[in-house]
Design an enzyme around this catalytic site. Structure first.
Site, PDB file in Angstrom:
ATOM      1  N   CYS B  86       0.849  -1.190   0.033  1.00 48.93           N
ATOM      2  CA  CYS B  86       0.032  -0.038   0.006  1.00 48.93           C
ATOM      3  C   CYS B  86       0.971   1.161   0.175  1.00 48.93           C
ATOM      4  CB  CYS B  86      -0.920   0.004   1.288  1.00 48.93           C
ATOM      5  SG  CYS B  86      -2.377   1.029   0.899  1.00 48.93           S
ATOM      6  N   HIS B 194      -3.501  -5.868   0.702  1.00 50.15           N
ATOM      7  CA  HIS B 194      -2.669  -5.945   1.976  1.00 50.15           C
ATOM      8  C   HIS B 194      -2.701  -7.466   2.229  1.00 50.15           C
ATOM      9  CE1 HIS B 194      -2.573  -1.899   3.717  1.00 50.15           C
ATOM     10  NE2 HIS B 194      -3.591  -1.543   2.955  1.00 50.15           N
ATOM     11  N   GLU B 196      -0.906  -8.796   4.451  1.00 46.37           N
ATOM     12  CA  GLU B 196      -0.635  -9.033   5.896  1.00 46.37           C
ATOM     13  C   GLU B 196      -2.350  -8.760   6.573  1.00 46.37           C
ATOM     14  OE1 GLU B 196      -0.249  -6.346   4.447  1.00 46.37           O
ATOM     15  OE2 GLU B 196      -0.787  -4.276   5.677  1.00 46.37           O
TER      16      GLU B 196
END
Lengths: 721, 222
Positions: B86, B194, B196
């Site tokens: 990002c 994302h 994660e």
């Protein structure tokens, strides 16, 4: 610089009534200076002093074994076990958002986040409850777009997930939108910070962003009705800087670790004035400020401007002097201002010096304790006439459902919440969109659920039942995900309290809220009152928003499954078919008549406990509210991408809004188990249909799920985007 | 493997990225933006999401000039591994470690939702846990995720098999549906979605976990 002379016009411009000015003369025994007049106006406006509402707020239940800190501090604090606490509050930013939607909403989010981290808690969840005028009104589109972008712009940058909220439209909000922002944070029970100063001669430290001229008089503006001079009020709206707020949070939490903080208070409404007075007042101390030391971003600011500025992202702290170097190092690390601007003093004085000149010298304790308090006249809202059988319309079930889901009030709100970061921090277990949001307590197996609720139509028709209903619906939304409701925050939005009928709405709603939070054991631990939501004499619908927090314990599973093909649809609770003030009447027949549904609090408690105790037998659960069984069944089916068949075909059964009800999806064996458990618990459980296929069939009428889904998902954006 | 996560004052996914590295078995240290060197022996650098310095100017433009970013660029120049997610992807393009730029979303609005990504290549440590063509669900959360590069650069990325992920249903106007790209030596990944936030069953699923999984066993020569 020559300060303006005190004239009746100047006094009126400060929002002070002649009798309030007389009280000032009596307290200080002389004419106030210009700066002193500003300070009184900042402390005594409705927004800061709660002068119309205090009498009634005192009646609310605020205590319980779970409560660590109730109303009166920056936010409420509730124990969630293992040394963890959840810190939360909801606050309005209505007036500024109507004047300047992006910045008004953004700084509303900023303010509520500061309230939470000022107490030592890292924010972990936010919500926002928004009310706008009718979609066709010329201001609505601009307001919706600006407010949503402002909330997103601030919260996304700051980095807190948005997990819930509400958006509604009604002509009564054409001249006053409502922006109610909620934030919750996590703290350790032994790491909580309060605002009461202690110790004489302790340095008063200014932290954060520099002071400018923005927002001067904001709190006074927010304590008056709007009229055609609204455009002139734009300079009273503050400008937000979420990047600075993020740094301020990190620096503040780090500072607290150093042990240097005696007490701390964020600068919100009425800025330096309100924060300094509050810290002194709560600690029984005086405060001296030397304004030349205040970090300023504009030149030649006067004492008046500095005391009334509402520049954002600022804090005031009382410091342990021996730890000044450590404390200052933290703020230098984060590139924020750290300036000693005064000290605590033993005398009861609020002494404001600027370049060696006394600008204000007031008895500090009188600024809040002697603030005017009104017992405003009120008249009870007359009981509405109940609908008679002849008044109750009938409608084809699918036509009724289509009318609801094509209204922006009941259509899916993806357009809104997809503009908010809902998954930052990596702990969102349930995103916004259906009932409560859920966030995991980082590093533990506990989870917290959040919801915000109110049905303003009900409150208008019947403030008492409407107040009860707002609490009951919040209780149900938490219960539906398997969370035990812990406590609540109230954001009370009303019109002009000087009108007895408006005051009557306020009093009725408070009584209802009080009865419900006591019965359901969800004490009010924080809140905010926003009055004067009127334009040219037209008030909003009474809107007491209830924010609520629930806990899913480490050994409990949340109820977050989805309905599946073959699941049975069970209705928990009793159905009478109450259509008064229903969504169906309002959206389809343009009628807002009849009484609000009665809330049986004993049934709410019984049915809620039943759901939580039998979570193992439930795959998916939702509360029944606006739009009754038909809308709840559709939403559950739509969210899961599976069809549904509801057996009943009559309008009251399908669209009635009786309270204390849930819709459950489960398999056959679980349904049998629930039926047996229900018998023992004295709870009514009825089979109302089943899930499966790719159509929505209600009574004798049917439509493809895909067609309804398309309406549901596109109607919001079509109306306002 | 040793991982370092860069912390800018406006980073807000730094903890999330550190958790994902830890869950994959990495030893993680956090590195402050004012530092001019990475900790000794770091194998992979994570540049997290957020708003580095507020991003009131072009996203990542100021971060690219920070002391720590100079160290990150040196690390990647030496052949060190890095992942930018990002805002981290934006920063890596601003530093020139990765080509192209991230423009405002075509719809001009911030978008947060889980999108389908197609794995475009399995030829990298970040994507070897997938098969090319796999479709995974990963959240996006950005205002400026519209990847752009000139035609020659896009052709080069395609020729060198450096597109890591593509959007199945392009949410932001990115050219060639590009959601993530690799450096020429395939050791640096930049992506707007994302992973994660999709590396944990209780939060957004586990479709993104494989991005980190292979890292634990890696030791670089850098």
């Amino acid at each position: 610089m020559q300060e303006p002379a005190i004239t009746p016009e100047l006094i009126a411009n400060h929002g002070l009534k002649p009798e309030e000015y007389d009280l000032i003369l009596e307290i200080i025994g002389r004419e106030p200076t210009f700066t002193e007049l500003g300070i009184f106006s900042a402390m005594w406006n409705e927004h800061c002093s709660y002068k119309s509402s205090k009498k009634w707020l005192r009646t609310l239940p605020t205590d319980g074994p779970q409560v660590i800190c109730g109303p009166g501090e920056n936010a409420g604090i509730v124990d969630i076990g293992d040394g963890d606490a959840v810190v939360f509050k909801m606050e309005s930013h209505n007036h500024p958002s109507y004047i300047e939607p992006y910045q008004g909403a953004a700084t509303g989010v900023g303010g509520i986040l500061r309230d939470v981290f000022t107490m030592g808690a890292r924010p972990i969840a936010s919500m926002n409850a928004l009310s706008f005028g009718e979609p066709s009104h010329h201001k609505t589109r601009q307001l919706v777009n600006g407010v949503v972008e402002g909330i997103g712009g601030y919260g996304n940058c700051f980095g807190v997930p948005c997990v819930g909220g509400e958006v509604r439209f009604h002509p009564a909000y054409n001249g006053n939108c409502l922006v109610n922002a909620f934030a919750a944070g996590l703290a350790k029970t032994d790491g909580i910070f309060y605002s009461a100063a202690s110790g004489v001669g302790m340095p008063v430290v200014y932290l954060g962003a520099k002071t400018g001229r923005d927002g001067v008089g904001g709190a006074t503006m927010a304590s008056a009705e709007f009229d055609d001079t609204i455009e002139e009020k734009r300079p009273t709206v503050q400008v937000g800087d979420p990047f600075t707020e993020k740094r301020l949070m990190e620096a503040t939490l780090e500072l607290m670790q150093t042990g240097a903080v005696i007490s701390i208070q964020d600068m919100g409404a009425a800025g330096l004035t309100c924060s300094a007075v509050e810290m002194g007042d709560k600690g029984g101390l005086g405060v001296r400020l030397d304004l030349e030391n205040v970090p300023q971003r504009e030149v030649d600011m006067t004492a008046y401007e500095m005391m009334l500025s509402e520049s954002q992202e600022r804090m005031l702290m009382v410091l342990k002097p021996e730890l000044e170097a450590e404390a200052k190092a933290v703020f230098e690390k984060w590139d924020l201002d750290f300036a000693i601007v005064g000290e605590t003093i033993a005398e009861d004085r609020f002494l404001i010096m600027h370049n060696g000149e006394v600008k204000a010298d007031l008895p500090l304790s009188k600024l809040s304790s002697s603030a005017p308090e009104y017992d405003r006249p009120w008249i009870e809202t007359p009981a509405p006439e109940a609908l008679t059988d002849a008044d109750v319309p009938t409608i084809d079930p699918i036509d009724g459902l289509k009318a609801l889901i094509s209204s922006p009030n009941y259509a899916g709100k993806q357009w809104v919440y997809e503009q908010y970061d809902t998954t930052v921090m990596g702990d969102t277990a349930r995103r916004p969109g259906a009932g409560s949001g859920i966030v995991r307590v980082h590093g533990t197996d506990k989870q917290l659920a959040f919801t915000s609720d109110v049905t303003p139509r009900y409150v208008k028709a019947n403030p008492f039942e409407g107040g009860k209903q707002a609490v009951a619906e919040a209780y149900r939304n938490l219960t539906a995900v398997g969370a035990k409701p812990l406590a609540t925050t109230d954001n009370l939005n009303f019109g002009n309290p000087e009108k007895p009928e408006i005051m009557g709405q306020f009093v009725g709603a408070i009584k209802g809220i009080g009865e419900a939070v006591a019965a359901l054991d969800v004490p009010i631990v924080s809140g905010n009152v926003s009055l004067y939501n009127e334009t040219d004499g037209q008030g909003i619908l009474p809107t007491p928003t209830i924010g609520a927090v629930g806990l899913i314990a480490a050994d409990e599973e949340p109820i977050i499954g989805e309905a599946r093909d073959g699941h049975i649809a069970l209705l928990i609770g009793d159905t009478i078919g109450h259509l008064g003030q229903s969504a169906l009447l309002a959206e389809v027949f343009n009628r807002e008549d009849g009484d609000a549904p009665t809330v049986d609090l004993a049934a709410e408690k019984r049915n809620g406990e039943f759901i939580r105790a039998n979570r193992d037998l439930i795959k998916a659960c939702t509360d029944l509210g606006d739009g009754g069984l038909a809308l709840a069944a559709f939403e559950m089916a739509e969210g899961a991408g599976v069809g549904v068949q509801i057996d009943a075909g009559d309008t009251p059964t399908l669209f009635g809004e009786d309270q204390a009800r849930y819709l459950v999806a489960c398999n056959f064996d679980q349904a049998e188990g629930l039926m047996m458990a229900a018998g023992q618990a004295g709870v009514t459980v009825t089979t109302v249909g089943k899930f499966g296929g790719d159509t929505v069939k209600i009574g004798g009428s049917e439509a493809p799920l895909a067609e309804l889904s398309e309406i549901f998902r596109s109607s919001f954006a079509a109306a306002v985007a | 493997m040793k991982a370092a996560v860069v912390v800018f004052p406006g980073s807000n996914c730094d903890r999330d990225l550190a958790v994902a590295f830890e869950q994959a078995g990495c030893e993680v240290s956090m590195v402050w933006h004012k530092d001019s060197a990475l900790p000794e022996g770091v194998d992979i650098v994570g540049v997290p999401g957020g708003f580095s310095y507020g991003d009131y100017l072009r996203c990542g433009a100021i971060a690219a000039q920070s002391p720590i970013c100079k160290a990150v660029v040196e690390h990647t120049n030496r052949g060190g591994y890095a992942i930018g997610v990002c805002n981290g992807f934006q920063i890596l393009t601003e530093t020139g470690v990765l080509p192209g730029a991230l423009l405002r979303n075509a719809g001009l609005k911030y978008i947060c939702r889980t999108v389908d990504l197609q794995v475009a290549t399995s030829n990298s440590v970040f994507t070897e846990g997938y098969k090319a063509g796999d479709v995974i669900g990963v959240p996006i959360a950005h205002h400026d995720g519209n990847y752009f590069a000139d035609a020659e650069t896009v052709a080069m990325l395609e020729d060198q098999d450096r597109v890591a992920f593509r959007y199945v249903d392009n949410p932001n106007g990115s050219i060639a549906d590009i959601a993530g790209i690799l450096s020429e030596n395939r050791r640096v990944l930049g992506m707007m979605p994302h992973p994660e936030r999709a590396a944990d069953e209780g939060h957004g699923g586990t479709d993104g976990a494989a991005v980190f999984r292979a890292l634990a066993g890696l030791v670089t020569a850098a």
